[in-house]
Structures are given as structure tokens and as C-alpha cells.
Design an enzyme around this catalytic site. Sequence first.
Site, PDB file in Angstrom:
ATOM      1  N   GLY A  80       0.846  -1.190   0.000  1.00  0.00           N
ATOM      2  CA  GLY A  80       0.000   0.000   0.000  1.00  0.00           C
ATOM      3  C   GLY A  80       0.872   1.226   0.000  1.00  0.00           C
ATOM      4  O   GLY A  80       2.051   1.155   0.343  1.00  0.00           O
ATOM      5  N   CYS A 107       5.299  -6.276   1.612  1.00  0.00           N
ATOM      6  CA  CYS A 107       5.706  -4.873   1.644  1.00  0.00           C
ATOM      7  C   CYS A 107       5.024  -4.150   2.828  1.00  0.00           C
ATOM      8  O   CYS A 107       5.302  -4.466   3.973  1.00  0.00           O
ATOM      9  CB  CYS A 107       5.407  -4.243   0.286  1.00  0.00           C
ATOM     10  SG  CYS A 107       6.281  -2.713   0.013  1.00  0.00           S
ATOM     11  N   TYR A 108       4.093  -3.238   2.563  1.00  0.00           N
ATOM     12  CA  TYR A 108       3.382  -2.572   3.663  1.00  0.00           C
ATOM     13  C   TYR A 108       2.725  -3.619   4.575  1.00  0.00           C
ATOM     14  O   TYR A 108       2.723  -3.492   5.797  1.00  0.00           O
ATOM     15  CB  TYR A 108       2.317  -1.648   3.072  1.00  0.00           C
ATOM     16  CG  TYR A 108       1.504  -0.872   4.083  1.00  0.00           C
ATOM     17  CD1 TYR A 108       2.013   0.283   4.657  1.00  0.00           C
ATOM     18  CD2 TYR A 108       0.234  -1.301   4.450  1.00  0.00           C
ATOM     19  CE1 TYR A 108       1.261   1.003   5.586  1.00  0.00           C
ATOM     20  CE2 TYR A 108      -0.521  -0.589   5.376  1.00  0.00           C
ATOM     21  CZ  TYR A 108      -0.004   0.555   5.935  1.00  0.00           C
ATOM     22  OH  TYR A 108      -0.745   1.259   6.852  1.00  0.00           O
ATOM     23  N   HIS A 194       8.050  -7.773  -3.911  1.00  0.00           N
ATOM     24  CA  HIS A 194       6.733  -8.116  -4.482  1.00  0.00           C
ATOM     25  C   HIS A 194       6.799  -9.421  -5.279  1.00  0.00           C
ATOM     26  O   HIS A 194       7.295  -9.422  -6.409  1.00  0.00           O
ATOM     27  CB  HIS A 194       6.244  -6.976  -5.388  1.00  0.00           C
ATOM     28  CG  HIS A 194       5.852  -5.771  -4.606  1.00  0.00           C
ATOM     29  ND1 HIS A 194       4.577  -5.569  -4.141  1.00  0.00           N
ATOM     30  CD2 HIS A 194       6.589  -4.729  -4.163  1.00  0.00           C
ATOM     31  CE1 HIS A 194       4.528  -4.436  -3.459  1.00  0.00           C
ATOM     32  NE2 HIS A 194       5.740  -3.905  -3.457  1.00  0.00           N
ATOM     33  N   GLU A 196       4.365 -10.881  -6.612  1.00  0.00           N
ATOM     34  CA  GLU A 196       3.277 -10.954  -7.595  1.00  0.00           C
ATOM     35  C   GLU A 196       3.644 -10.371  -8.958  1.00  0.00           C
ATOM     36  O   GLU A 196       2.953 -10.616  -9.933  1.00  0.00           O
ATOM     37  CB  GLU A 196       2.018 -10.254  -7.043  1.00  0.00           C
ATOM     38  CG  GLU A 196       2.093  -8.736  -6.877  1.00  0.00           C
ATOM     39  CD  GLU A 196       2.749  -8.282  -5.579  1.00  0.00           C
ATOM     40  OE1 GLU A 196       3.494  -9.076  -4.976  1.00  0.00           O
ATOM     41  OE2 GLU A 196       2.545  -7.114  -5.187  1.00  0.00           O
ATOM     42  N   SER A 248     -20.282  -4.585 -28.241  1.00  0.00           N
ATOM     43  CA  SER A 248     -19.422  -3.947 -29.235  1.00  0.00           C
ATOM     44  C   SER A 248     -18.835  -4.953 -30.200  1.00  0.00           C
ATOM     45  O   SER A 248     -18.187  -4.570 -31.167  1.00  0.00           O
ATOM     46  CB  SER A 248     -18.278  -3.236 -28.527  1.00  0.00           C
ATOM     47  OG  SER A 248     -17.392  -4.209 -28.013  1.00  0.00           O
ATOM     48  N   VAL A 251     -14.381  -8.972 -27.137  1.00  0.00           N
ATOM     49  CA  VAL A 251     -14.492 -10.128 -26.252  1.00  0.00           C
ATOM     50  C   VAL A 251     -15.127  -9.764 -24.907  1.00  0.00           C
ATOM     51  O   VAL A 251     -15.941 -10.518 -24.367  1.00  0.00           O
ATOM     52  CB  VAL A 251     -13.113 -10.827 -26.075  1.00  0.00           C
ATOM     53  CG1 VAL A 251     -12.077  -9.908 -25.510  1.00  0.00           C
ATOM     54  CG2 VAL A 251     -13.238 -12.047 -25.177  1.00  0.00           C
ATOM     55  N   ASP A 252     -14.824  -8.582 -24.387  1.00  0.00           N
ATOM     56  CA  ASP A 252     -15.290  -8.254 -23.037  1.00  0.00           C
ATOM     57  C   ASP A 252     -16.811  -8.172 -22.971  1.00  0.00           C
ATOM     58  O   ASP A 252     -17.448  -8.812 -22.132  1.00  0.00           O
ATOM     59  CB  ASP A 252     -14.691  -6.926 -22.555  1.00  0.00           C
ATOM     60  CG  ASP A 252     -13.191  -6.882 -22.754  1.00  0.00           C
ATOM     61  OD1 ASP A 252     -12.600  -7.964 -22.874  1.00  0.00           O
ATOM     62  OD2 ASP A 252     -12.626  -5.785 -22.813  1.00  0.00           O
ATOM     63  N   SER A 253     -17.391  -7.379 -23.867  1.00  0.00           N
ATOM     64  CA  SER A 253     -18.844  -7.247 -23.795  1.00  0.00           C
ATOM     65  C   SER A 253     -19.531  -8.548 -24.190  1.00  0.00           C
ATOM     66  O   SER A 253     -20.599  -8.880 -23.674  1.00  0.00           O
ATOM     67  CB  SER A 253     -19.334  -6.081 -24.660  1.00  0.00           C
ATOM     68  OG  SER A 253     -18.987  -6.280 -25.999  1.00  0.00           O
ATOM     69  N   SER A 254     -18.898  -9.333 -25.062  1.00  0.00           N
ATOM     70  CA  SER A 254     -19.511 -10.615 -25.438  1.00  0.00           C
ATOM     71  C   SER A 254     -19.522 -11.574 -24.259  1.00  0.00           C
ATOM     72  O   SER A 254     -20.495 -12.307 -24.052  1.00  0.00           O
ATOM     73  CB  SER A 254     -18.740 -11.267 -26.587  1.00  0.00           C
ATOM     74  OG  SER A 254     -18.673 -10.392 -27.666  1.00  0.00           O
ATOM     75  N   LYS A 394      -7.294  -9.582 -19.162  1.00  0.00           N
ATOM     76  CA  LYS A 394      -7.790  -9.950 -20.498  1.00  0.00           C
ATOM     77  C   LYS A 394      -7.675 -11.458 -20.769  1.00  0.00           C
ATOM     78  O   LYS A 394      -8.597 -12.079 -21.291  1.00  0.00           O
ATOM     79  CB  LYS A 394      -6.989  -9.181 -21.554  1.00  0.00           C
ATOM     80  CG  LYS A 394      -7.597  -9.236 -22.926  1.00  0.00           C
ATOM     81  CD  LYS A 394      -8.516  -8.058 -23.114  1.00  0.00           C
ATOM     82  CE  LYS A 394      -9.228  -8.034 -24.424  1.00  0.00           C
ATOM     83  NZ  LYS A 394     -10.169  -6.903 -24.461  1.00  0.00           N
TER      84      LYS A 394
END
Length: 538
Positions: A80, A107-108, A194, A196, A248, A251-254, A394
Amino acid sequence: MTHPNPSNEVAETSTSASESVPSQELTHQRIVVLDFGSQYAQLIARRVREQNVYCQILRHDIKAERLAEIAPKGIILSGGPASVYEDGAPRCDPELFKLGIPVLGICYGMQLTCEALGGKVDNTPCREYGPATCEINEHSGIFQGLPDSMDVWMSHGDQVSSISEAFEPIGKTGTCPYAAIRHRELPVFGLQFHPEVTHTPMGGQLLRNFVIGVCGCDPTWDMGDFAEATIEMMRRQIGNHRVICGLSGGVDSSVVAALLYKAIGPQLSCILVDNGLLRKGEREMVVREFSDHFKTDLHVVEGEKPFLETLAGISEPQEKRRRIGHAFIDCFKDEADKIQDAHFLAQGTLYPDVIESGADPDGPAATIKLHHNVGGLPEELGFELIEPLRDLFKDEVRRLGIELGLPESLVWRHPFPGPGLAVRCLGEITSDRLAVLREADSIVVEEIQKAGLYRETSQSFAVLLPVQSVGVMGDARTYENAIAIRSVNTNDFMTADWSRLPYDLLAKMSSRIINEVKGVNRVCYDISSKPPATIEWE
Ligand code: XMP
């Protein structure tokens, strides 16, 4: 650049971290991440999910009793931006360390862990940002199977400079004596670096050691579970209401539409705004895909006229975006008004779209995330938002799309910006210039596909430049348009490199564009990386 949102795929909203992940009600073992406002909280969750373990992000100040009810197999305290010694610095409930649940402080989160369990911790301001080498002196627990020394990524303002007897150092770097620590009795660990981020190449193994080795999770969770739980959660949230989903063709909206369709079937209404800035054949393709997959209400808005009118004479990119954004909202609203009883609006906001965050009054865990297409559909539309993908990246959305049975051709489509061809038609937008661009673009994409490079490249397209140059065709002098081909490879669209396309492919594209697209006599290939360039030219 900033992109005021003209898209129906993206939006900005505020959702507390605890609400943002569907609660997979105790059907799965889980790891929880307590979010102290870290840029990386979602990345931690994603890394855990990559281990096939469900991961949920919760507010940093969640009470230990509530955590006991949720009964996670492990707790990760994120990093953070605050300093532990600042007034009002966010803290977790110290009682959580008494639950007997393994804890990993990053970390934090590590500094808080030391503070909560080690009495006084002296924090020396010590900014460190970048790569470091961590020497490891214990090869069990989180470091099981890892080498004596590993590359790690540091990003901190403070670091722990002394620890209590309760802790033992298990890793150090040249400047950080407590790069990794372990509690002597409790299953509690701290990392100053980190694990990650990809710059800590063995971070995935380290998190796996924590999640599976230390916490004892079974790696059995997958996207199918996510889909199932999300569908169930949406079904409960939506009840008998109607939901509008902007479509649209991306892929996202589908994927959002597919989730909703599975959840509520005919209660779903989709709106596709044809803004006249779509690619060749795109509208027909979306309608076809839609009717193949969803037997529900689709509204296609004929928007070319108002969009081209509002764009007439405008060359400045941000002004184009602003006008497209307004026209989009108007068209969308007019159509949405025709849909009776709509209560919810579903959007395909993704986590990687999120590049900015700021705290809201509820603290860092309830961060307001802004898409780089800031603007979104305005609140005045009066809908309650549903954003089932806002914590996914994504590639996770693509996996989800496959899981939901969407065709590979749709799931692997290159992203297309909400303002469409307008930001690839440099200078003034007219239907003639759009037609030139559309033809050239379809040749670029077709040739990339034929060469089998569509999946290998992340985004490939044509740009119509606002210059004309001299050429010779047959015996005649020409003075015509130039097209730039842009093709990039990227993981996250935040940085990108230009694709090393074979010369023969470039040659084929160039000759086809010049021969087949009337009004073009020159083709260039864009060899700029992002940064300093961006993927789109505007
Ligand atoms: P840039 O050009 O910023 O693009 O490197 C990064 C990614 O975002 C897409 N992009 C947009 N998407 N509305 C969108 O929905 C926009 O205004 C916009 N501008 C860029 C771009 O295509 C790339 O995938």
C-alpha cells in the site's frame, strides 16, 4: 493520453473491493487478500488464481470475527502507498493473527505484520524501487524448492529495519536485511519485495508454496467455477429485472452478455450502437454472432449520421473522443429508454483497463478505479451497474469466454477502441476517408490472419495518415494518401513492442493496399514501441 469513454465496453465506477468479486459462497477453499490500497492487489489475486485456488479481495479493516466466518485457508496482506507511521495509516484487525490462519504480509503488509506481532518496529525511510537479489537462508515453507539467490522486485518507501525475537529473517538483499521473515511459532511470513510482479520471476512458485504448501489449499478451482458462481450471484442480484448490456463485438462485452444470458436468458436486452466508425463487416458480424449465441433482444442503433455530423471538421484527437463520447451516450440513452423495466446496466470493465485509482471515504480498500476511457456511461442514466469482469485480466476473460462456449474467433479478436476508426483516421473524418481506411484495414487483418500471425500479434491495424504524397501509377503522377500499418505485441496493453512482421508479409500488404484501395499510393510500417509511442496514433 487519456481517452474519454465513447465505448460501450468500458466504464468507471466505484465498487468496494469486498463487493467486487462474486462471493463464491463457501463452495470453495479460498485465499483472501486484504487490500491496503496497493496497485498490485488484483495482481496478487490473479497470481493466486493461477494456482487454481479461488482468491477474493476484501477490505483491509475487515473484522477478525468476519474473517473467521469466511474461513479462508490463508490471508495475504497487500502492499500500500501509506507509511505505517503516518496518521490514519490503514491497519488490519490485529486479532486476525490469532485465528491460526496462515498470513503472508507483502511490503506494507509485512510492516503491519511486524508491528502487530513484534512490538515496536523501527522503520527507516528507505526508498527502493527496482530489481534486487534476495539471498535465501531457509529452503522450506514459502521458499521450498527455490534457489539460494533469486531476482526480486522492490517498490517501497519504508522498510523494516529491526524485528522482534518472535521473527526470524529468512531472506536478505544488499540493502534490506529483512527482505523475507518468518514467525518462529505462527504460520506467518513477511516479504519486503513483491512476489506478484513478473519482475520477480520466481514469485509464482513462492506464492504457490504459500497457498498450497503452507495454507494447504487444493489446486482445484478454475474458470468454470468462476462462471458458475458469477452466474448464480448475478441471478440473485438481478431477480426479475431486465438488464441492458452494451455490445461492441469485442471479447469483453460478449463475455458479459454470455454470462448474463446464462443467468437470466430473455431478461437480457443488448444494444449495439453502429457509430459509422466500425471496421469492415463488423456490424454484420456482431449481429450474426449474437443471433447464433443468444436468443434474446438485440437493438442495433443506426448512429452513423449523428456521429459523422458531430465529427465534421474536427481533427483534434481528444475533441474527437469527447464528441464521440457524447454522441454515444445520446444514442445509447435514446435506445435504452425504449426498453421497458430495465433496472441494470452491464458493462465489460476489466482490471487491466484500470490505470488510475484514488481513495474514497471508505478507505483504500474501497478504491475508485478509473478506466483510461474515463467518462463511462453517466450515472444519470439511472441504472445500477453490473461489472462481472472488473477483477479479471484480459487473458482470464478469454479463458472465461471459451468456458462459456463462445467461438475462438470472437474470444481471440484483437481489441478495438471505443472511438473506433475515428482515432485511426488522422485529421478530419469523412465517410470517404473512412471508406479508404476500412478497406486498407481489412487487408492488413486478412493478411495477418492468412500468415497465421493473428494470435501471435496483439493488435494489428491500418491508420490513415493526414498527408498526401507523390507517386507514379502507370505513366501518371499521383498525389494520394498514405497508410501506416501498426502491429504490436503486448501482454497488458500498457507497454507494447512493434511486431517483427516478415518482410514478405509487409510487402504483400503494401502491394495489396496500393493496388486495391483507391486513393492510396504509399504504405509505411510503424516501428515505435510503447512507451514512448502509444498503440493508437491518436
Ligand atoms: P494506447 O493507444 O493508449 O492504447 O496505447 C492502449 C489500448 O487501449 C485501446 N484504446 C482505447 N480503447 N477507448 C477504448 O475503448 C479509447 O479511447 C481507446 N484508446 C486506446 C487501444 O486500442 C489499445 O488496445
